[in-house]
Design a protein around this motif. Structure first.
Motif, PDB file in Angstrom:
ATOM      1  N   ARG A  38     -32.683 -38.980  19.382  1.00  0.00           N
ATOM      2  CA  ARG A  38     -33.322 -37.729  19.023  1.00  0.00           C
ATOM      3  C   ARG A  38     -33.565 -37.501  17.527  1.00  0.00           C
ATOM      4  N   PRO A  39     -34.329 -36.812  17.046  1.00  0.00           N
ATOM      5  CA  PRO A  39     -34.278 -36.803  15.519  1.00  0.00           C
ATOM      6  C   PRO A  39     -33.081 -36.540  14.856  1.00  0.00           C
ATOM      7  N   GLY A  40     -32.844 -36.969  13.879  1.00  0.00           N
ATOM      8  CA  GLY A  40     -31.645 -36.778  13.159  1.00  0.00           C
ATOM      9  C   GLY A  40     -30.147 -37.117  13.915  1.00  0.00           C
ATOM     10  N   GLY A  41     -30.535 -37.983  15.102  1.00  0.00           N
ATOM     11  CA  GLY A  41     -29.189 -38.323  15.856  1.00  0.00           C
ATOM     12  C   GLY A  41     -29.054 -39.675  15.814  1.00  0.00           C
ATOM     13  N   HIS A  42     -28.357 -40.239  16.786  1.00  0.00           N
ATOM     14  CA  HIS A  42     -27.854 -41.805  16.911  1.00  0.00           C
ATOM     15  C   HIS A  42     -28.467 -42.367  18.335  1.00  0.00           C
ATOM     16  N   THR A  82     -38.172 -31.631  25.506  1.00  0.00           N
ATOM     17  CA  THR A  82     -36.831 -32.336  25.580  1.00  0.00           C
ATOM     18  C   THR A  82     -36.767 -33.867  25.557  1.00  0.00           C
ATOM     19  N   ASP A  83     -38.071 -34.317  25.925  1.00  0.00           N
ATOM     20  CA  ASP A  83     -38.307 -35.918  25.934  1.00  0.00           C
ATOM     21  C   ASP A  83     -38.404 -36.295  24.563  1.00  0.00           C
ATOM     22  N   VAL A  84     -38.806 -35.680  23.451  1.00  0.00           N
ATOM     23  CA  VAL A  84     -38.901 -35.912  22.047  1.00  0.00           C
ATOM     24  C   VAL A  84     -37.908 -36.738  21.545  1.00  0.00           C
ATOM     25  N   GLY A  85     -38.306 -37.726  20.914  1.00  0.00           N
ATOM     26  CA  GLY A  85     -37.366 -38.809  20.145  1.00  0.00           C
ATOM     27  C   GLY A  85     -37.936 -40.237  19.947  1.00  0.00           C
ATOM     28  N   THR A  86     -37.204 -41.122  19.635  1.00  0.00           N
ATOM     29  CA  THR A  86     -37.455 -42.480  19.641  1.00  0.00           C
ATOM     30  C   THR A  86     -36.722 -43.383  20.579  1.00  0.00           C
ATOM     31  N   TYR A  87     -37.636 -44.069  21.509  1.00  0.00           N
ATOM     32  CA  TYR A  87     -37.148 -44.860  22.601  1.00  0.00           C
ATOM     33  C   TYR A  87     -36.905 -46.170  22.053  1.00  0.00           C
ATOM     34  N   PHE A  88     -35.966 -46.894  22.167  1.00  0.00           N
ATOM     35  CA  PHE A  88     -35.909 -48.146  22.079  1.00  0.00           C
ATOM     36  C   PHE A  88     -35.366 -49.221  23.277  1.00  0.00           C
ATOM     37  N   CYS A  89     -36.183 -50.349  23.078  1.00  0.00           N
ATOM     38  CA  CYS A  89     -35.306 -51.378  23.837  1.00  0.00           C
ATOM     39  C   CYS A  89     -34.658 -52.446  23.337  1.00  0.00           C
ATOM     40  N   ALA A  90     -33.678 -52.980  23.862  1.00  0.00           N
ATOM     41  CA  ALA A  90     -32.799 -53.945  23.222  1.00  0.00           C
ATOM     42  C   ALA A  90     -32.495 -54.977  24.200  1.00  0.00           C
ATOM     43  N   LYS A 103     -38.458 -52.268  17.562  1.00  0.00           N
ATOM     44  CA  LYS A 103     -38.729 -50.919  16.488  1.00  0.00           C
ATOM     45  C   LYS A 103     -38.730 -49.647  16.817  1.00  0.00           C
ATOM     46  N   GLY A 104     -38.911 -49.478  18.357  1.00  0.00           N
ATOM     47  CA  GLY A 104     -38.910 -48.085  18.925  1.00  0.00           C
ATOM     48  C   GLY A 104     -40.196 -47.681  18.804  1.00  0.00           C
ATOM     49  N   THR A 105     -40.244 -46.717  19.858  1.00  0.00           N
ATOM     50  CA  THR A 105     -41.525 -46.143  19.922  1.00  0.00           C
ATOM     51  C   THR A 105     -41.124 -44.369  19.694  1.00  0.00           C
ATOM     52  N   LEU A 106     -41.842 -43.767  18.816  1.00  0.00           N
ATOM     53  CA  LEU A 106     -41.474 -42.352  18.507  1.00  0.00           C
ATOM     54  C   LEU A 106     -42.447 -41.563  19.512  1.00  0.00           C
ATOM     55  N   LEU A 107     -41.878 -40.688  20.332  1.00  0.00           N
ATOM     56  CA  LEU A 107     -42.744 -39.608  21.092  1.00  0.00           C
ATOM     57  C   LEU A 107     -42.608 -38.481  20.540  1.00  0.00           C
TER      58      LEU A 107
ATOM     59  N   PRO B 108     -22.106 -41.509  14.955  1.00  0.00           N
ATOM     60  CA  PRO B 108     -23.002 -40.522  14.489  1.00  0.00           C
ATOM     61  C   PRO B 108     -23.674 -41.128  13.421  1.00  0.00           C
ATOM     62  N   GLY B 109     -23.321 -42.194  12.715  1.00  0.00           N
ATOM     63  CA  GLY B 109     -23.946 -42.682  11.470  1.00  0.00           C
ATOM     64  C   GLY B 109     -23.317 -42.043  10.095  1.00  0.00           C
ATOM     65  N   THR B 110     -23.617 -42.830   9.173  1.00  0.00           N
ATOM     66  CA  THR B 110     -23.345 -42.426   7.686  1.00  0.00           C
ATOM     67  C   THR B 110     -24.595 -42.525   6.916  1.00  0.00           C
ATOM     68  N   ARG B 111     -25.012 -41.413   6.374  1.00  0.00           N
ATOM     69  CA  ARG B 111     -26.425 -41.485   5.776  1.00  0.00           C
ATOM     70  C   ARG B 111     -26.351 -41.425   4.300  1.00  0.00           C
TER      71      ARG B 111
END
Lengths: 111, 115
Positions: A38-42, A82-90, A103-107, B108-111
């Protein structure tokens, strides 16, 4: 070394529309994992696919692993804000414990 | 609810200063990973450990970065001296060395901002 490509880089949809992101590996994978940030998250783990041709569902999310275990997709039906965010495959090669992230897809979803 | 913890959450420093970031992996996890995330490069793996032993740090600039695990409950990433191009979010993740069950759990990361 192993490379994982993910497309598209960005996707903007209207709420209610479907969304798909695609992932391709340069090598055969042991397993593939999907994460959401999510934006600003991990990054947060969503699911892992291990078997060739595997399909898994989580509510409106459908994950597929290709027959050759080199590609994967994530499809979201009827997107919500609520689906907003970046989806990464690994991708995991299996023997060295590390994941190679796309690199992820930003939705983004317009309400 | 077990979580990976990271400190500090935010760090602003001046070029040339030493920066130390800390991570406490989930108890019982034996793999630890350090990632750097930027808009341009995405998530880059810097280094990782298994049972506290470094397995791969090829993603890390050796001249200024160092990663260690003094014990099973603490991983550190140091930058000395720091440069503006080091500004990024640094994530620590932990997991288990079990192929097929090697999910990574991110902190949570370190900015970090280097002026």
């Amino acid at each position: 070394g192993q490379q994982v490509m993910q497309i598209p880089q960005y996707q903007h949809v209207q709420e209610g529309e479907d969304f798909t992101t695609y992932c391709n590996s340069s090598t055969t994978l042991s397993n593939i994992q999907w994460y959401k940030q999510r934006p600003g998250g991990h990054p947060v783990f969503l699911i892992q696919l291990v078997k060739s041709g595997e399909v898994k569902k989580q509510k409106r999310l459908t994950f597929q692993f290709g027959e050759a275990k080199k590609n994967s997709s994530l499809h979201i039906t009827a997107t919500q804000t609520t689906d907003v965010g970046t989806y990464f495959c690994a991708g995991s090669g299996g023997s060295n414990y590390k994941l190679t992230f796309g690199k992820g897809t930003l939705l983004t979803v317009n309400p | 609810d077990a979580r990976v913890t990271q400190t500090p959450r935010h760090k602003v420093t001046e070029m040339g200063q030493e920066v130390t970031m800390r991570c406490q992996p989930i108890l019982g996890h034996n793999t630890v990973f350090w990632y750097r995330q930027t808009m341009m490069q995405g998530l880059e793996l810097l280094a990782y450990f298994r049972n506290r032993a470094p397995l791969d740090d090829s993603g890390m600039p050796k001249d200024r970065f160092s990663a260690e695990m003094p014990d099973a409950t603490l991983a550190t990433l140091k930058i000395q001296p720091s440069e503006p191009r080091d500004s990024a979010v640094y994530f620590c993740a932990s997991g288990l060395d079990n192929p097929g069950a090697d999910t990574q759990y991110f902190g949570p990361g370190t900015r970090l901002t280097v002026l």
